[in-house]
Each structure stands twice: as structure tokens, then as C-alpha cells.
Design a protein around this motif. Structure first.
Motif, PDB file in Angstrom:
ATOM      1  N   HIS A 117     -15.455 -39.346   2.455  1.00 55.86           N
ATOM      2  CA  HIS A 117     -14.437 -39.813   1.514  1.00 55.86           C
ATOM      3  C   HIS A 117     -13.733 -38.660   0.816  1.00 55.86           C
ATOM      4  N   PHE A 118     -14.345 -37.491   0.880  1.00 53.81           N
ATOM      5  CA  PHE A 118     -13.756 -36.361   0.148  1.00 53.81           C
ATOM      6  C   PHE A 118     -12.751 -35.595   1.005  1.00 53.81           C
ATOM      7  N   ILE A 119     -12.697 -35.937   2.303  1.00 56.92           N
ATOM      8  CA  ILE A 119     -11.826 -35.164   3.196  1.00 56.92           C
ATOM      9  C   ILE A 119     -10.321 -35.320   2.890  1.00 56.92           C
ATOM     10  N   PRO A 120      -9.813 -36.549   2.691  1.00 57.68           N
ATOM     11  CA  PRO A 120      -8.360 -36.642   2.472  1.00 57.68           C
ATOM     12  C   PRO A 120      -7.878 -35.779   1.306  1.00 57.68           C
ATOM     13  N   VAL A 121      -8.586 -35.837   0.180  1.00 55.59           N
ATOM     14  CA  VAL A 121      -8.128 -35.046  -0.969  1.00 55.59           C
ATOM     15  C   VAL A 121      -8.304 -33.553  -0.691  1.00 55.59           C
ATOM     16  N   ALA A 159       7.113 -25.033   6.946  1.00 54.50           N
ATOM     17  CA  ALA A 159       7.371 -26.093   7.922  1.00 54.50           C
ATOM     18  C   ALA A 159       6.066 -26.493   8.603  1.00 54.50           C
ATOM     19  N   GLY A 160       5.276 -25.487   8.972  1.00 51.93           N
ATOM     20  CA  GLY A 160       4.009 -25.770   9.632  1.00 51.93           C
ATOM     21  C   GLY A 160       3.059 -26.526   8.723  1.00 51.93           C
ATOM     22  N   ILE A 161       3.089 -26.190   7.428  1.00 53.73           N
ATOM     23  CA  ILE A 161       2.213 -26.860   6.463  1.00 53.73           C
ATOM     24  C   ILE A 161       2.686 -28.289   6.225  1.00 53.73           C
ATOM     25  N   SER A 162       4.008 -28.461   6.196  1.00 54.01           N
ATOM     26  CA  SER A 162       4.554 -29.788   5.876  1.00 54.01           C
ATOM     27  C   SER A 162       4.325 -30.782   7.002  1.00 54.01           C
ATOM     28  N   THR A 163       4.208 -30.281   8.232  1.00 56.90           N
ATOM     29  CA  THR A 163       4.112 -31.196   9.365  1.00 56.90           C
ATOM     30  C   THR A 163       2.859 -32.072   9.302  1.00 56.90           C
ATOM     31  N   PRO A 164       1.652 -31.498   9.185  1.00 62.30           N
ATOM     32  CA  PRO A 164       0.504 -32.411   9.032  1.00 62.30           C
ATOM     33  C   PRO A 164       0.552 -33.159   7.711  1.00 62.30           C
ATOM     34  N   SER A 220       0.068 -37.082   7.065  1.00 61.22           N
ATOM     35  CA  SER A 220      -1.059 -37.542   6.258  1.00 61.22           C
ATOM     36  C   SER A 220      -0.605 -38.503   5.166  1.00 61.22           C
ATOM     37  N   VAL A 221       0.604 -38.290   4.642  1.00 69.62           N
ATOM     38  CA  VAL A 221       0.990 -39.074   3.463  1.00 69.62           C
ATOM     39  C   VAL A 221       1.060 -40.559   3.785  1.00 69.62           C
ATOM     40  N   HIS A 222       1.787 -40.915   4.832  1.00 67.81           N
ATOM     41  CA  HIS A 222       1.886 -42.345   5.093  1.00 67.81           C
ATOM     42  C   HIS A 222       0.603 -42.893   5.705  1.00 67.81           C
ATOM     43  N   SER A 223      -0.190 -42.013   6.354  1.00 64.27           N
ATOM     44  CA  SER A 223      -1.505 -42.481   6.808  1.00 64.27           C
ATOM     45  C   SER A 223      -2.331 -42.891   5.603  1.00 64.27           C
ATOM     46  N   ILE A 224      -2.287 -42.066   4.559  1.00 62.51           N
ATOM     47  CA  ILE A 224      -3.092 -42.371   3.375  1.00 62.51           C
ATOM     48  C   ILE A 224      -2.536 -43.599   2.664  1.00 62.51           C
ATOM     49  N   VAL A 225      -1.192 -43.724   2.651  1.00 64.92           N
ATOM     50  CA  VAL A 225      -0.620 -44.953   2.084  1.00 64.92           C
ATOM     51  C   VAL A 225      -1.166 -46.161   2.841  1.00 64.92           C
ATOM     52  N   SER A 226      -1.268 -46.037   4.176  1.00 64.67           N
ATOM     53  CA  SER A 226      -1.765 -47.172   4.951  1.00 64.67           C
ATOM     54  C   SER A 226      -3.247 -47.425   4.681  1.00 64.67           C
ATOM     55  N   PHE A 227      -4.003 -46.374   4.309  1.00 65.48           N
ATOM     56  CA  PHE A 227      -5.418 -46.570   3.956  1.00 65.48           C
ATOM     57  C   PHE A 227      -5.562 -47.475   2.735  1.00 65.48           C
ATOM     58  N   ASP A 228      -4.580 -47.418   1.832  1.00 63.18           N
ATOM     59  CA  ASP A 228      -4.626 -48.312   0.675  1.00 63.18           C
ATOM     60  C   ASP A 228      -4.851 -49.744   1.142  1.00 63.18           C
ATOM     61  N   PHE A 229      -4.269 -50.050   2.300  1.00 66.43           N
ATOM     62  CA  PHE A 229      -4.402 -51.392   2.852  1.00 66.43           C
ATOM     63  C   PHE A 229      -5.603 -51.464   3.795  1.00 66.43           C
ATOM     64  N   ALA A 230      -5.628 -50.524   4.759  1.00 67.92           N
ATOM     65  CA  ALA A 230      -6.563 -50.645   5.876  1.00 67.92           C
ATOM     66  C   ALA A 230      -8.023 -50.554   5.434  1.00 67.92           C
ATOM     67  N   THR A 274      -7.063 -50.833  12.372  1.00 66.00           N
ATOM     68  CA  THR A 274      -6.989 -49.400  12.698  1.00 66.00           C
ATOM     69  C   THR A 274      -5.610 -48.971  13.169  1.00 66.00           C
ATOM     70  N   ILE A 275      -4.725 -49.926  13.479  1.00 66.34           N
ATOM     71  CA  ILE A 275      -3.380 -49.528  13.923  1.00 66.34           C
ATOM     72  C   ILE A 275      -2.543 -49.048  12.732  1.00 66.34           C
ATOM     73  N   PHE A 276      -3.010 -49.325  11.519  1.00 64.20           N
ATOM     74  CA  PHE A 276      -2.161 -49.074  10.356  1.00 64.20           C
ATOM     75  C   PHE A 276      -1.625 -47.645  10.214  1.00 64.20           C
ATOM     76  N   PRO A 277      -2.480 -46.595  10.305  1.00 66.10           N
ATOM     77  CA  PRO A 277      -1.891 -45.263  10.071  1.00 66.10           C
ATOM     78  C   PRO A 277      -0.728 -44.899  11.010  1.00 66.10           C
ATOM     79  N   PRO A 278      -0.894 -44.995  12.352  1.00 65.51           N
ATOM     80  CA  PRO A 278       0.256 -44.618  13.187  1.00 65.51           C
ATOM     81  C   PRO A 278       1.442 -45.560  13.013  1.00 65.51           C
TER      82      PRO A 278
END
Lengths: 182, 467
Positions: free
Chosen positions: A101-105, B238-243, B247-257, B267-271
């Protein structure tokens, strides 16, 4: 202070060129001529100038890496300390140190640390912000941010001589050569 | 890459279709710089700008009034009720944050892939990202009703209660993801702006403009040593921003998933969320780019090539989203889970079915028009379609949030959600904020990256020496 440096009368001599090609070739020739204390100014980044001016590798990637590592360690430590030591709390029966759980942050703070280090490191290495610099006094220099290319040989260079350097710069067929006041 | 293939088909009798270049022919360092800086440095503000800004500003004031009323009253002014606790604030949050993604995709990912067409659209797409993320970030904060009381469980700071955020929750990951995203986007955008601000400093006529742009440009002088570090840093960012953007919308989808609500626990939510974000973001870039290029005569810089490429990216990401819909429906049936099955049946035939079928007809059916070259050439039609895509993606979030929450496991707790006028007022208000910021940006800062445009004019190529 017994020893007094003579006040330099010039920051350097600056030649103006019309094309990036002319600037790169001028910088290459100046380096072959033995000049080392010089800089080129251009409205676009020109990769070939790095070699022509003999610029080494930059430290920006190293600083970014260090920032990222510190950010990652900081983020994980914050999570571990706050969840397992400062205020241990049972959430859904998971262990206090529930590392997945600590990985994303941790990932986000790594990115944040790297980006901040990259940004701050790059500007600090460039010694910017620096509102005033002698080259700004050259009238034609306002076009360095638009369509003209400049090579400035600085008076601190051991080979610098007002007359011979000026003559050398003239031999590169510039648009003009100007003095840069200190 | 694909486009250069299209230009000339070697050994083929099919006449090559000519794809416009990323910049119209005949441009020089001077013409590019003067055209773009002229938009900012002119003393005359176009009347169209004033009218557009005025309308946006009215909505911005509506937002302020709504926030004021919200803070003195509480979130009872919204339609949120007991089963539907998330409702409009979270729909709008996800919608705005998704829109932001295109900016980073254009500025970072396309830079790493060396796509020269990104150059003329990256600056305003990045600005769009910042403004969209700012709009997005307001919603979860305002959704708490008393944001100043929420601080201790949102942000880790040593408070007098000795409490810390609950780091096992995706909602806290989201706080970190969104705030990091905003910060990194801002750094990236500011880095890109500095050489252009120096150009504005050098070209400005009035003393005030000279000093302002001078301070903001940090004393940039275009030194080769600076450029070397600058280019390295730009590439690294640019390289840092790419992952990060992925990650940002993947994590937004975790709010739901990560929850167990039917229709969310998937599990389809992040992509699926990331693709949807890029899809809606490109639609917004298109919505902004089409009037911008027309109004300021920037057709030479934002050419049909850009329009075509953006349409194609929307087609690809839209198809991924459509695949996500199909996948959700398939697993609702294949899982054999009655709650999942009912969720899908309810989406398709329940009280919100009209919104479900609207989003399917936009995001799965209508986008098939993008296959046709005639459609991709029709600017007016594309403008309308890009607006519809934004509507479709808003409806998608509406369906995901509202249908799943309003009817979950226990029929006795089911309830309908009805938005109030304050829900719409705050949403419209953030559109006002977004557009106001965008209008100010276009007027005060170069909307197209001048120094990057200079690198793609023919003059910038080094010539072989003849001596």
C-alpha cells in the motif's frame, strides 16, 4: 590586500552571425585557435555547440537521480513511520507495515523529488536568475532571442588580446564584432 | 512516423496523399518569433478576446458565489444523498483531471517519441493541463464541505492531535498523485516558458512589459552552456512526467477499483481510465486549438497535420475506451455475479439508461467517423465532435459513479440521485475558471513555444560547410 588585479577594460569581444551553421563553425575555429573562455548565444538549442565549445557532461542527471532517491526514501519513511510507529492503526486487519500500500505514494514522492531536484539543480548550475549580464549591453544582442547567433570570447582567456582576437573574429565573416563592456 | 509513410508510398501506383507539414513552408526564425510574440505584445486587445473573457469571467464569478454559499451552508446544497455520496463533485473531478492528461502526453511522451508535430501544440496543451488540474483539485476539497478541517487527513503534517493520513487508502494516494502531477506539470511548463519569456523581454516596447518579462525570464541569455543543461533537464522532466501521467489516472481509477461496489471493482479500470483521460484530453485540445488557430491566424503553425494526428489519437484511445465498455459488459455476464450482472442490466435499462446509451453512441459509435479522411478534413465538424466527446466522457463518469452507487447490494438502500442547480453552478463555474485562465494565458504568454518552433524551421538545420 596588497595585490591589486588590474581592472579589465572589457568583458570580451562578441561576433554576430546570421545562421547556426556559421556560429558552430566559428566556435570550432575559435577552439582550434586555442580560445577556451568563450560562450555562444543562440535563440535555439544547438547540440553541435557542445562539442564545438568542448562542453563536458552536465551534472543535471546526477542531481535528478539524487533528488529522486531522496524523494522515494522520504516518502516511504514518512509512511512507515506514521503508520507503524507514530500512530499504528488496524485498517482491515492489514499489518502496520503494509508495504504494497505504500508503493503508490513512494512512487509519487520519487517523481516529485526528482522533478524538483532537476528543476532547481538546472537553474542553479546555470546561475540563474541573474537579471544583469554584460552581454545584455551589446545593442544587437536583443536579437539573440530571435534570429541572431553570437560568439563571445571573454577577456579572461589567456590568449585574449583586444587586437588579435578582434582580427580573428573578423576573419570568421561575422555580421559585426562588438566590444562587451565589463 | 506513420505520416511520413503516408507522404510517399515507394513502388506503389497509388498517388501519394500529400500530408501537410508540421509548419507551413517559407517560415524563418524571424517570422515565427514575430508572429507568435506579436499576439502577446500588441497593445490592442482584440474585441473577440474581451467578449470571450467577459463571458468566462461571469461563470468564474458564479463559481465564487457557489463556493461562498457552499462554505457557509455545507454540502447539503448539492444533490448528494446517502447511497450516492460522491455524485457531481467526483464526476467533475475525474472529468477535469482526465482532460489534463493530454497536455502531458503531448509535452512529454511525444517528446520522447521524437514527434515533431508536438511542438506547436505543446505549450497551450500544457497550460490546459495546469488549468484543468486546478479545476479538478477543487472538487474533492470542496466535497469535504469544510476543507480547512479536512487538511489533517489529506496532508501529512504534524497536527496537534498527533493523527496522520491513512496511507493504505487510494484516496490519500490520489492526494499525492494529483498534487505531484500539478507541481511537476508546473515545473515543466515554466521551464519551457523561460526562453520564450526572454524573447518577449527583448521584443517588448513598454518598460512595464520589459521589466515583467525580464524578471520572469530569470535573465535567460541563450548561452550554449545554459542550453546544454536546459535541454538535458527538459528531457529528464519529460522522462519523469511520462510514468507520472500514467500513474495519476491509474490512481484515480484505484479510488473506484479498490472498493467492492459492483461496476467499480474491476482490473480493467487503470488502463481504461488512462485511455479515457487521453481521449478526453485530446478532445479538449482540439476544442481549444480550432478556435485559437482560426482567431489568431495560426494555421501555418497548427496545420491540418496536427488536426489529423490528434483525431487519430482520439480514434485509438476512444477505441480502447469502447473496448473497456465491452469488457465491463462481458465480465458482468461472465463473472456470474448477480450484483455485477444487475449493475450492467441497470445501466442499460434502468432510470439512467438514456445517459448510458448516449455515452455509448458518442464514445463507441460516433468516433468511428474519425476513420474517414473527409471527416478529419472538416474543421467545423471536428469542433462539434470534439465537444461531443467531452460530453460523452462526462457522461461516462456520471454512469460509473451514479448507477453503481444508487443501486448497490441492498435494494432497501437504493435511492435516485437528482443534481441541484448548485451542482450545475459549480460545474459551470469551473468551466468559467478554466476558460478565464486560458484567455489570460493566450493574451499574456506565448501560446506556442517560440524557441521550439524556431528549431523546426528549415534555417535551423546545420548546413554542410563549403570552404
Amino acid at each position: 590586500m596588497a595585490h591589486v588585479e588590474p581592472v579589465p577594460t572589457l568583458y570580451g569581444l562578441m561576433a554576430e552571425f546570421e545562421t547556426p551553421t556559421a556560429l558552430v563553425s566559428a566556435a570550432t575555429k575559435a577552439r582550434l585557435e586555442g580560445y577556451r573562455h568563450m560562450d555562444a548565444y543562440s535563440p535555439i538549442p544547438i547540440e553541435e555547440l557542445n562539442e564545438a565549445l568542448g562542453l563536458g557532461r552536465t551534472k543535471v542527471p546526477l542531481i535528478t537521480l539524487i533528488g529522486g532517491i531522496l524523494g522515494g526514501i522520504g516518502g516511504y519513511t514518512l509512511e512507515y513511520w506514521s503508520q507503524a510507529i507514530a500512530y499504528p492503526m488496524n485498517v482491515g486487519g492489514r499489518p502496520y507495515h503494509s508495504w504494497p500500500h505504500f508503493i503508490p505514494v513512494t512512487f509519487e514522492t520519487t517523481v516529485l523529488g526528482a522533478a524538483l531536484a532537476c528543476f532547481v539543480g538546472m537553474w542553479m548550475l546555470n546561475k540563474l536568475p541573474m537579471p544583469y549580464h554584460p552581454v545584455f549591453d551589446v545593442e544587437a544582442f536583443t536579437r539573440a532571442s530571435r534570429d541572431r547567433f553570437f560568439l563571445c570570447i571573454e577577456s579572461t582567456d589567456p590568449r585574449f588580446d583586444r587586437h588579435s582576437t578582434s582580427k580573428f573574429l573578423e576573419s570568421l565573416h561575422p555580421v559585426g564584432v562588438s566590444d562587451v563592456a565589463p | 512516423m506513420a505520416d511520413s509513410m503516408e507522404d510517399h508510398l515507394p513502388g506503389s501506383s497509388v498517388p501519394a496523399r500529400v500530408m501537410p507539414e508540421v509548419i507551413a513552408p517559407g517560415h524563418t526564425f524571424q517570422s515565427v518569433t514575430d508572429k507568435i510574440s506579436g499576439i502577446v505584445l500588441t497593445k490592442r486587445t482584440p474585441i473577440g478576446w474581451v467578449l470571450g473573457f467577459a463571458v468566462a469571467f461571469v461563470f468564474l464569478m458564479l463559481m465564487n458565489a457557489t463556493i461562498g454559499y457552499l462554505l457557509v451552508t455545507g454540502i447539503g446544497i448539492f444533490g448528494n444523498n446517502v447511497p450516492v455520496g460522491w455524485a457531481f463533485p467526483i464526476i467533475n473531478f475525474v472529468w477535469w483531471i482526465g482532460i489534463g492528461h493530454a497536455g502531458t502526453l503531448i509535452s512529454a511522451i511525444l517528446l520522447l517519441f521524437r514527434q515533431p508535430w508536438r511542438t506547436s501544440i505543446n505549450r497551450f496543451a500544457e497550460a490546459m493541463t495546469l488549468f484543468a488540474v486546478a479545476c479538478a483539485a477543487m472538487f474533492p476539497l470542496l466535497h469535504t464541505g469544510r476543507p480547512w478541517l479536512a487538511a489533517y487527513w489529506l496532508f501529512p503534517y504534524p497536527n496537534s492531535m498527533g493523527l496522520w493520513p491513512q496511507f493504505r487508502s487510494p484516496l490519500i494516494w490520489d492526494v499525492f498523485a494529483v498534487s505531484t502531477y500539478f507541481t511537476v506539470s508546473l515545473l515543466f511548463w515554466d521551464t519551457g516558458l523561460v526562453p520564450d519569456l526572454a524573447t518577449l523581454r527583448d521584443r517588448a516596447q513598454s518598460r512595464f512589459a520589459k521589466v515583467t518579462y525580464g524578471v520572469l525570464s530569470l535573465g535567460w541569455r541563450g548561452s550554449a552552456r545554459h542550453w546544454q543543461r536546459y535541454e538535458t533537464a527538459y528531457l529528464l522532466l519529460a522522462g519523469i512526467s511520462t510514468p507520472l501521467v500514467l500513474s495519476v489516472h491509474s490512481i484515480v481509477s484505484f479510488d473506484f477499483a479498490v472498493s467492492v461496489i459492483p461496476g467499480w471493482h474491476s482490473t480493467i479500470f487503470p488502463p481504461y481510465f488512462v485511455a479515457g483521460a487521453i481521449y478526453s484530453g485530446f478532445a479538449m485540445v482540439m476544442t481549444l486549438a480550432i478556435p485559437l488557430r482560426k482567431f489568431y491566424g495560426l494555421e501555418d503553425f497548427v496545420t491540418m497535420r496536427h488536426i489529423h494526428n490528434m483525431t487519430k489519437i482520439m480514434l485509438v484511445t476512444g477505441m480502447i475506451v469502447a473496448y473497456g465498455y465491452a469488457n465491463e459488459a462481458f465480465f458482468a455476464w461472465y463473472s456470474g455475479n448477480p450484483y455485477e450482472g444487475y449493475m450492467m442490466y441497470n445501466r442499460m435499462t434502468g432510470p439512467y439508461a438514456v445517459y448510458y446509451w448516449s455515452l455509448i453512441s458518442i464514445n463507441a459509435v460516433m468516433i468511428q467517423l474519425f476513420w474517414f479522411r473527409r471527416v478529419r478534413d472538416n474543421i467545423a465538424l471536428l469542433f462539434v465532435l470534439s465537444l461531443l466527446v467531452n460530453v460523452g466522457m462526462w457522461l461516462e463518469r456520471f454512469i460509473i459513479i451514479i448507477t453503481s452507487l444508487s443501486r448497490d447490494f441492498l435494494p432497501s438502500s437504493w435511492d435516485m440521485f437528482h443534481p441541484t442547480s448548485w451542482d450545475f453552478a459549480l460545474f459551470a463555474g469551473t468551466i468559467g475558471l478554466f476558460l478565464s485562465l486560458f484567455f489570460l494565458f493566450v493574451r499574456l504568454l506565448p501560446a506556442i513555444a517560440m524557441f521550439e518552433m524556431r528549431t523546426i524551421v528549415p534555417e535551423a538545420k546545420l548546413q554542410a560547410e563549403h570552404h
